[in-house]
Motif scaffolding. Structure first.
Motif, PDB file in Angstrom:
ATOM      1  N   TYR A  79       0.833  -1.206   0.000  1.00  0.00           N
ATOM      2  CA  TYR A  79       0.000   0.000   0.000  1.00  0.00           C
ATOM      3  C   TYR A  79       0.866   1.253   0.000  1.00  0.00           C
ATOM      4  O   TYR A  79       0.439   2.306  -0.457  1.00  0.00           O
ATOM      5  CB  TYR A  79      -0.930   0.024   1.223  1.00  0.00           C
ATOM      6  N   GLN A  82       1.275   2.548  -3.425  1.00  0.00           N
ATOM      7  CA  GLN A  82       0.117   3.335  -3.852  1.00  0.00           C
ATOM      8  C   GLN A  82       0.172   4.739  -3.243  1.00  0.00           C
ATOM      9  O   GLN A  82      -0.174   5.727  -3.895  1.00  0.00           O
ATOM     10  CB  GLN A  82      -1.174   2.632  -3.462  1.00  0.00           C
ATOM     11  N   GLU A  85       2.485   6.867  -5.257  1.00  0.00           N
ATOM     12  CA  GLU A  85       1.852   7.352  -6.484  1.00  0.00           C
ATOM     13  C   GLU A  85       0.945   8.540  -6.194  1.00  0.00           C
ATOM     14  O   GLU A  85       0.921   9.506  -6.956  1.00  0.00           O
ATOM     15  CB  GLU A  85       1.080   6.217  -7.146  1.00  0.00           C
TER      16      GLU A  85
END
Length: 107
Positions: A79, A82, A85
């Protein structure tokens, strides 16, 4: 009788040499296992430190992006990837990270 003494001497020497070789092998095996444990500990510590920087909102964005670069280059995938990002998208949208290539944001 003389032949038996020579055979016994050779046998004793052979057993001694095999024992020495086995003890050297076991010693090196233990050393390499400890080395692997140290490397695993360092890798885990690095990953946790990078995650701490990435998820901490009080740390400046450039430091978080730098930590994301190292985190992603190391091949960690979770995670946190993510979150990296999201940090990159927010930074490029606000213009704070204009040096980040658009292709890197789409990854």
């Amino acid at each position: 009788m003389e032949k038996l003494k020579k055979i016994k001497e050779y046998w004793t020497l052979l057993v001694f040499l095999i024992g020495v070789i086995c003890s050297i092998f076991l010693f090196m095996h233990n050393v390499l296992n400890k080395y692997d444990e140290i490397l695993n500990t360092i890798k885990t510590t690095q990953q946790m430190a990078l995650k701490s920087v990435i998820w901490n909102d009080n740390i400046p964005g450039t430091e978080r992006v730098s930590a994301c670069d190292v985190y992603l280059a190391a091949g960690y995938n979770s995670y946190t990837k993510q979150e990296c990002e999201i940090i990159l998208k927010k930074g490029t949208q606000s213009g704070a990270f204009s040096y980040v290539a658009e292709s890197e944001v789409k990854k």
